[in-house]
Every structure is written in structure tokens, then in C-alpha cells.
Design a protein around this motif. Structure first.
Motif, PDB file in Angstrom:
ATOM      1  N   LEU A   1      -1.060 -12.793   2.933  1.00 40.48           N
ATOM      2  CA  LEU A   1      -0.215 -13.343   3.983  1.00 40.48           C
ATOM      3  C   LEU A   1      -0.022 -14.831   3.728  1.00 40.48           C
ATOM      4  O   LEU A   1      -0.975 -15.605   3.733  1.00 40.48           O
ATOM      5  N   GLY A   2       1.214 -15.221   3.476  1.00 43.30           N
ATOM      6  CA  GLY A   2       1.490 -16.628   3.205  1.00 43.30           C
ATOM      7  C   GLY A   2       2.862 -16.803   2.580  1.00 43.30           C
ATOM      8  O   GLY A   2       3.594 -15.824   2.356  1.00 43.30           O
TER       9      GLY A   2
ATOM     10  N   LEU B   1       2.372  -7.494   0.970  1.00 44.34           N
ATOM     11  CA  LEU B   1       2.687  -8.893   0.771  1.00 44.34           C
ATOM     12  C   LEU B   1       3.514  -9.345   1.975  1.00 44.34           C
ATOM     13  O   LEU B   1       4.676  -8.985   2.113  1.00 44.34           O
ATOM     14  N   ALA B   2       2.862 -10.090   2.857  1.00 43.98           N
ATOM     15  CA  ALA B   2       3.499 -10.539   4.106  1.00 43.98           C
ATOM     16  C   ALA B   2       3.883 -12.003   3.970  1.00 43.98           C
ATOM     17  O   ALA B   2       3.026 -12.883   3.951  1.00 43.98           O
ATOM     18  N   GLY B   3       5.174 -12.254   3.865  1.00 48.37           N
ATOM     19  CA  GLY B   3       5.652 -13.624   3.717  1.00 48.37           C
ATOM     20  C   GLY B   3       7.002 -13.646   3.059  1.00 48.37           C
ATOM     21  O   GLY B   3       7.595 -12.606   2.752  1.00 48.37           O
ATOM     22  N   ASP B   4       7.491 -14.852   2.822  1.00 47.73           N
ATOM     23  CA  ASP B   4       8.785 -15.028   2.184  1.00 47.73           C
ATOM     24  C   ASP B   4       8.766 -16.354   1.438  1.00 47.73           C
ATOM     25  O   ASP B   4       7.961 -17.229   1.721  1.00 47.73           O
ATOM     26  N   GLY B   5       9.643 -16.501   0.473  1.00 48.75           N
ATOM     27  CA  GLY B   5       9.694 -17.740  -0.291  1.00 48.75           C
ATOM     28  C   GLY B   5      10.495 -17.585  -1.563  1.00 48.75           C
ATOM     29  O   GLY B   5      11.022 -16.506  -1.867  1.00 48.75           O
ATOM     30  N   ASP B   6      10.558 -18.653  -2.341  1.00 51.21           N
ATOM     31  CA  ASP B   6      11.442 -18.698  -3.501  1.00 51.21           C
ATOM     32  C   ASP B   6      11.028 -17.753  -4.628  1.00 51.21           C
ATOM     33  O   ASP B   6      11.841 -17.396  -5.477  1.00 51.21           O
ATOM     34  N   MET B   7       9.752 -17.314  -4.651  1.00 49.81           N
ATOM     35  CA  MET B   7       9.297 -16.424  -5.717  1.00 49.81           C
ATOM     36  C   MET B   7       9.499 -14.944  -5.405  1.00 49.81           C
ATOM     37  O   MET B   7       9.157 -14.088  -6.224  1.00 49.81           O
TER      38      MET B   7
ATOM     39  N   HIS C   1       5.435  -0.560 -12.267  1.00 52.96           N
ATOM     40  CA  HIS C   1       5.505   0.809 -11.719  1.00 52.96           C
ATOM     41  C   HIS C   1       4.499   1.032 -10.594  1.00 52.96           C
ATOM     42  O   HIS C   1       3.868   2.080 -10.492  1.00 52.96           O
ATOM     43  N   ILE C   2       4.361   0.019  -9.719  1.00 52.20           N
ATOM     44  CA  ILE C   2       3.446   0.152  -8.581  1.00 52.20           C
ATOM     45  C   ILE C   2       4.197  -0.038  -7.255  1.00 52.20           C
ATOM     46  O   ILE C   2       3.585  -0.303  -6.216  1.00 52.20           O
ATOM     47  N   ALA C   3       5.531   0.101  -7.304  1.00 54.52           N
ATOM     48  CA  ALA C   3       6.346  -0.132  -6.106  1.00 54.52           C
ATOM     49  C   ALA C   3       5.997   0.833  -4.975  1.00 54.52           C
ATOM     50  O   ALA C   3       6.124   0.487  -3.791  1.00 54.52           O
ATOM     51  N   ASP C   4       5.539   2.056  -5.319  1.00 59.55           N
ATOM     52  CA  ASP C   4       5.197   3.019  -4.274  1.00 59.55           C
ATOM     53  C   ASP C   4       3.884   2.664  -3.581  1.00 59.55           C
ATOM     54  O   ASP C   4       3.522   3.268  -2.572  1.00 59.55           O
ATOM     55  N   ARG C   5       3.167   1.675  -4.119  1.00 55.00           N
ATOM     56  CA  ARG C   5       1.906   1.212  -3.528  1.00 55.00           C
ATOM     57  C   ARG C   5       2.062  -0.160  -2.861  1.00 55.00           C
ATOM     58  O   ARG C   5       1.080  -0.703  -2.370  1.00 55.00           O
ATOM     59  N   PHE C   6       3.264  -0.712  -2.881  1.00 54.14           N
ATOM     60  CA  PHE C   6       3.501  -2.079  -2.404  1.00 54.14           C
ATOM     61  C   PHE C   6       4.431  -2.076  -1.202  1.00 54.14           C
ATOM     62  O   PHE C   6       5.392  -1.319  -1.140  1.00 54.14           O
ATOM     63  N   HIS C   7       4.157  -2.984  -0.257  1.00 58.14           N
ATOM     64  CA  HIS C   7       4.988  -3.135   0.942  1.00 58.14           C
ATOM     65  C   HIS C   7       5.299  -4.620   1.159  1.00 58.14           C
ATOM     66  O   HIS C   7       4.401  -5.457   1.092  1.00 58.14           O
ATOM     67  N   PHE C   8       6.556  -4.944   1.419  1.00 60.21           N
ATOM     68  CA  PHE C   8       6.990  -6.316   1.686  1.00 60.21           C
ATOM     69  C   PHE C   8       7.451  -6.403   3.138  1.00 60.21           C
ATOM     70  O   PHE C   8       8.414  -5.747   3.532  1.00 60.21           O
ATOM     71  N   THR C   9       6.769  -7.205   3.924  1.00 60.27           N
ATOM     72  CA  THR C   9       7.062  -7.267   5.365  1.00 60.27           C
ATOM     73  C   THR C   9       7.995  -8.407   5.737  1.00 60.27           C
ATOM     74  O   THR C   9       8.554  -8.408   6.836  1.00 60.27           O
ATOM     75  N   GLY C  10       8.156  -9.402   4.857  1.00 58.80           N
ATOM     76  CA  GLY C  10       8.834 -10.623   5.259  1.00 58.80           C
ATOM     77  C   GLY C  10       7.878 -11.519   6.026  1.00 58.80           C
ATOM     78  O   GLY C  10       6.680 -11.230   6.148  1.00 58.80           O
ATOM     79  N   PHE C  11       8.400 -12.619   6.559  1.00 63.20           N
ATOM     80  CA  PHE C  11       7.568 -13.599   7.270  1.00 63.20           C
ATOM     81  C   PHE C  11       7.096 -13.025   8.602  1.00 63.20           C
ATOM     82  O   PHE C  11       7.887 -12.478   9.365  1.00 63.20           O
ATOM     83  N   LEU C  12       5.798 -13.140   8.882  1.00 58.02           N
ATOM     84  CA  LEU C  12       5.220 -12.657  10.128  1.00 58.02           C
ATOM     85  C   LEU C  12       4.722 -13.814  10.980  1.00 58.02           C
ATOM     86  O   LEU C  12       4.320 -14.854  10.455  1.00 58.02           O
ATOM     87  N   ARG C  13       4.730 -13.628  12.279  1.00 61.68           N
ATOM     88  CA  ARG C  13       4.173 -14.641  13.188  1.00 61.68           C
ATOM     89  C   ARG C  13       3.627 -13.946  14.436  1.00 61.68           C
ATOM     90  O   ARG C  13       3.969 -12.813  14.747  1.00 61.68           O
ATOM     91  N   GLY C  14       2.744 -14.665  15.140  1.00 57.67           N
ATOM     92  CA  GLY C  14       2.246 -14.204  16.433  1.00 57.67           C
ATOM     93  C   GLY C  14       1.551 -12.855  16.393  1.00 57.67           C
ATOM     94  O   GLY C  14       0.659 -12.611  15.576  1.00 57.67           O
ATOM     95  N   GLU C  15       1.976 -11.973  17.284  1.00 57.95           N
ATOM     96  CA  GLU C  15       1.334 -10.658  17.429  1.00 57.95           C
ATOM     97  C   GLU C  15       1.478  -9.806  16.177  1.00 57.95           C
ATOM     98  O   GLU C  15       0.627  -8.944  15.913  1.00 57.95           O
TER      99      GLU C  15
ATOM    100  N   GLY D   1      -6.142 -23.899   3.984  1.00 56.84           N
ATOM    101  CA  GLY D   1      -5.896 -22.459   4.094  1.00 56.84           C
ATOM    102  C   GLY D   1      -6.494 -21.893   5.364  1.00 56.84           C
ATOM    103  O   GLY D   1      -7.661 -21.499   5.383  1.00 56.84           O
ATOM    104  N   ILE D   2      -5.706 -21.856   6.432  1.00 56.46           N
ATOM    105  CA  ILE D   2      -6.195 -21.381   7.721  1.00 56.46           C
ATOM    106  C   ILE D   2      -6.203 -19.855   7.803  1.00 56.46           C
ATOM    107  O   ILE D   2      -7.022 -19.266   8.512  1.00 56.46           O
ATOM    108  N   SER D   3      -5.318 -19.196   7.052  1.00 59.22           N
ATOM    109  CA  SER D   3      -5.173 -17.739   7.188  1.00 59.22           C
ATOM    110  C   SER D   3      -6.468 -16.957   6.918  1.00 59.22           C
ATOM    111  O   SER D   3      -6.705 -15.941   7.594  1.00 59.22           O
ATOM    112  N   PRO D   4      -7.333 -17.350   5.976  1.00 61.19           N
ATOM    113  CA  PRO D   4      -8.597 -16.609   5.830  1.00 61.19           C
ATOM    114  C   PRO D   4      -9.454 -16.672   7.092  1.00 61.19           C
ATOM    115  O   PRO D   4     -10.139 -15.694   7.431  1.00 61.19           O
ATOM    116  N   LEU D   5      -9.413 -17.812   7.797  1.00 61.78           N
ATOM    117  CA  LEU D   5     -10.162 -17.932   9.046  1.00 61.78           C
ATOM    118  C   LEU D   5      -9.606 -16.963  10.089  1.00 61.78           C
ATOM    119  O   LEU D   5     -10.363 -16.330  10.837  1.00 61.78           O
TER     120      LEU D   5
END
Length: 425
Positions: free
Chosen positions: A257-258, A287-293, A305-319, A341-345
């Protein structure tokens, strides 16, 4: 004690950890009997003002003919920089900003010689212009507000902080949440941003760095005297409600997440996922987030060939972040250069075991997290595999980790900051 604080964002409308840190710090200062007036480019009106006063810079009028800013900065000239600086947002937000610019929404209104700058509060291509205008507004605010000390967060607000200092004569504290070396790497430094960072730190009476790692960069790369720079680690706001463990798939879930940028190491997350899936194909990666990469990451996932195991949520916030942690079995932060890095906390607060890079500031304060070099995908994969397949190990890190983060309070950080303020007043 009264503080005039300059930031660029504030919850609930944030694009990264900067806004979260500003909220936690102001809340902690209020608990230590410090009154904070928080200035931001564009307020939405739904910010929590129960403990602080917020000033919306877009609502402040100035008269350029009698501006305090121009009285103190006689030699300032404005240079248009053709830069695509978007350090905190993704493609959708970027095009939204560009469309607003083209429609003229950022033109200032005027009446009787006075003007208001209509800030976006975003990170689009008008960013440098907004930084300059923000400094003009800061000078105006500084001669009308009552305060004892000034506090400015990150390079976006440093010119504003310095302008307020020159107008008022009050001491200035600048806060380093990330440097240009973190964002761009050693070989891709933006000289203009570096110059603004160095200018703010040089003019400040005290510099607060979010980690010893960042403090070292400030001293060595920006040549700021060591006695002027102090480490002030971040904390996490306690979650009043319990994050429910709710999963709708049978497989284990590993989460990143980032921002999907060079600094955060998302490509190492993908390569690590491949290694884990070689041992256990029944794992899902989020992979929760968005950016230039993002385009590169999607292409790489397809190549492996791992697309069936991967999920892209886009940027998340709040709940939505709480829901994601509620589904996660492991949280991974493979940052190449992470000032803190606050997200690990936040993950540990939600009872999720974490794997973090040794090249992060948060590694300095955490004992119950697995720490690996960002580039060592084998070690990262082994750590993830162990947490997924050895329940006793996972339980230990969950229990001890939760106890640890519950003692990392913004109230304690703010108490240290208050002592810094008092030493300067």
C-alpha cells in the motif's frame, strides 16, 4: 504557546503520508496545550477543526501594492518551470489538474486592487506557481495572526515559512518528511526542488527530520549544521474501532500500500511475488496505490504470467484502507528510500504482520517487524512465506507488533516538539 503551521494537505483529502503526519502532529500538540493555526492552500470545509484552527489560503485577500511579501523580497523574480512534478498523485488526478488549468480555474479574482489566489492544493504542473503564491499569502497571514513560532512542512511550504519569519521576526522550524534524494534518487535530482529544500533548511532556526536516516541526508547532502538538525520520529493515531478480519477468498493475501513510484520499490514487490508463487501458487498479491510506475508494473506482472494472482485497487483512503488490512495476512513495504513510512504502523495497528526494508526510517523504531534489504527479493520472499505458513510466527509478530505501535503516540512526539519550540522562543 501558539504555532502558525504551514502544510499542503490535511485529512480527509490527502494524497500520501504528509497529510496524515500533519493531522497526527497537530492533534498531539493540542494534547500538550499548544494552540495551532494550520494554513493550507485549499481547504474543503470538512477538515477536523475540533483541536486546531484552519486557514484556507484560497480565501485570503492580499493587495500586491502594499504586500508584506514584496517589501521583504525585493529581488524575487518568477521563473516558469516546465516540470511534471507530481510526487503524490496518480494519472487520473494529474489529468484532472491539467484540465482545470486549461479551463482557467486557477486565475485569481480581484476587487479594489485586492486579489485572492485560487489554489488547487494539488501537485500538478502549476505547482511552482502555487508555491510562490502561497509564500505571498503566508506573509499576509503572518502580519495579521498572533503566534509565537512558525512550523513549515516539506519543501512546498518552506518559502511560506521563511516569508512569515521575515515579516514577523518569529523563529522558524521546518519539518523534513522526505527529501529530493528519497523521491528521485541520487542521479535524478531536480535542482529547483533541491534548492528550495536547502533554502528552507538554511533559513530555519531548527530542522526536524522524521528519522536518523533523513537527518544524515540533511547534514551530508544539504550541508546543514548537525546541531541544528534533530530527529523526530513519526507515530500513529490509535484506531478507536477494531478492524474486522473479513476475507472473501480462500487464499492468503499479501499487500503493498503506497505510491507506485521509484521510491516505494513496487517493482521489488512484483519480483518478490514471483518468488513466493514459485513455492506456493495459492497466494494473492494486492498492489494498492497509484503513480507513474503503474504502466511498467502492470506490464511486468503480465510478463511474469502472474496476472491471475495480482490485484490492482488504485489509491485507497479512510475506511477502504481498514478493509484492505482486514483482508491482509502480510503487509510489505519494500521502499528503496523511505524517510519514515507510517503505513507499516497502520498495518500493525490492524493486527497485520509486516515486512519492511532496512532502508526505511520506521525500521529505527520497530522491533517486531521483519527487516530486509529492499533489493534482496529472496530474503523478502522467505519472510513472507514464513509468516504465511508458520502460524506461531505470525501470531507472535501480530501480538507484539500491536503492543509496540500502541505505544507510539503522537502525543509523545508532540511533547518533544514542544520542548524544541520552547528552546527557540
Amino acid at each position: 504557546m501558539r504555532v502558525l503551521m504551514f502544510g499542503w494537505e490535511f485529512p480527509p483529502h490527502i494524497a500520501g503520508g504528509l497529510g496524515t503526519a500533519c493531522y497526527g502532529l497537530t492533534k498531539g500538540l493540542a494534547q500538550n496545550d499548544v494552540d495551532v493555526t494550520f494554513v493550507m492552500p485549499k481547504a474543503s470545509g470538512d477538515e477536523d477543526q475540533s483541536m486546531i484552527k484552519i486557514i484556507n489560503a484560497s480565501e485570503v485577500e492580499i493587495d500586491p501594492r502594499f504586500s508584506a511579501y514584496f517589501r521583504h523580497f525585493h529581488d524575487v523574480s518568477y521563473i516558469q518551470v516546465n516540470s511534471q512534478l507530481i510526487p503524490y498523485v496518480g494519472l487520473d488526478d494529474y489529468f484532472n489538474v491539467v484540465n482545470q488549468i486549461e479551463s482557467g480555474i486557477f486565475e485569481h479574482s480581484s476587487s479594489n486592487g485586492k486579489i485572492k489566489y485560487q489554489f488547487s492544493g494539488k501537485y500538478g504542473e502549476s505547482l511552482m506557481r502555487e508555491v510562490e503564491h502561497y509564500a505571498q499569502i503566508a506573509a499576509e497571514i503572518a502580519q495579521n495572526e498572533q503566534f509565537d513560532i512558525i512550523h513549515a512542512h516539506d519543501w512546498l511550504t518552506y518559502k511560506a515559512g521563511v516569508a512569515a519569519k521575515k515579516v514577523s521576526g518569529k523563529p522558524l522550524v521546518v519539518h523534513i518528511h522526505a527529501t529530493e534524494y528519497d523521491r528521485s534518487g541520487e542521479n535524478n535530482i531536480n535542482d529547483i526542488v533541491y534548492g528550495l529544500e536547502k533554502y528552507g533548511m538554511s533559513e530555519a532556526d531548527k530542522v526536524c527530520a522524521v528519522s536518523d536516516l533523513t537527518r544524515k541526508i540533511v547534514i551530508e547532502k544539504y550541508h546543514i549544521p548537525a546541531e541544528k538538525v534533530v530527529t523526530l520520529h513519526n507515530a500513529v493515531i490509535p484506531n478507536d474501532k477494531t478492524v474486522s478480519r473479513e476475507k472473501h477468498v480462500k487464499e492468503k493475501i499479501v499487500t503493498f500500500l503506497g505510491r507506485v513510484t521509484f521510491q516505494k520499490g513496487p517493482d521489488y514487490f512484483v519480483e518478490t511475488a514471483r518468488k513466493v508463487l514459485e513455492k506456493d501458487p495459492n497466494v494473492r498479491f494486492v498492489l494498492a496505490g497509484d503513480g507513474d510506475m503503474m504502466p511498467h508494473i502492470i506490464e511486468r506482472v503480465a510478463e511474469l504470467h502472474i496476472a491471475d494472482r495480482f490485484h490492482f485497487t488504485g489509491f485507497l483512503r479512510g475506511e477502504d484502507i481498514d478493509k484492505m488490512f482486514g483482508m491482509s495476512d502480510v503487509y510489505v513495504m519494500p521502499s528503496i528510500s523511505e524517510p519514515f513510512g507510517i503505513s507499516p504502523l497502520e498495518a500493525m495497528r490492524a493486527n497485520v504482520p509486516v515486512v519492511i526494508s532496512k532502508q526505511s526510517g520506521v525500521a529505527e523504531v520497530l522491533q517486531h517487524a521483519i527487516k530486509v534489504d529492499f533489493w534482496d527479493i529472496n530474503a523478502t520472499a522467505d519472510a513472507i512465506y514464513g509468516l504465511l505458513h508458520y502460524p506461531a510466527l505470525s501470531k507472535l509478530f501480530v501480538q507484539k507488533g500491536k503492543e509496540e505501535v500502541d505505544n507510539l503516540k503522537w502525543e509523545y512526539v508532540a511533547r518533544k516538539l514542544k520542548n524544541i519550540y520552547q528552546s527557540l522562543i
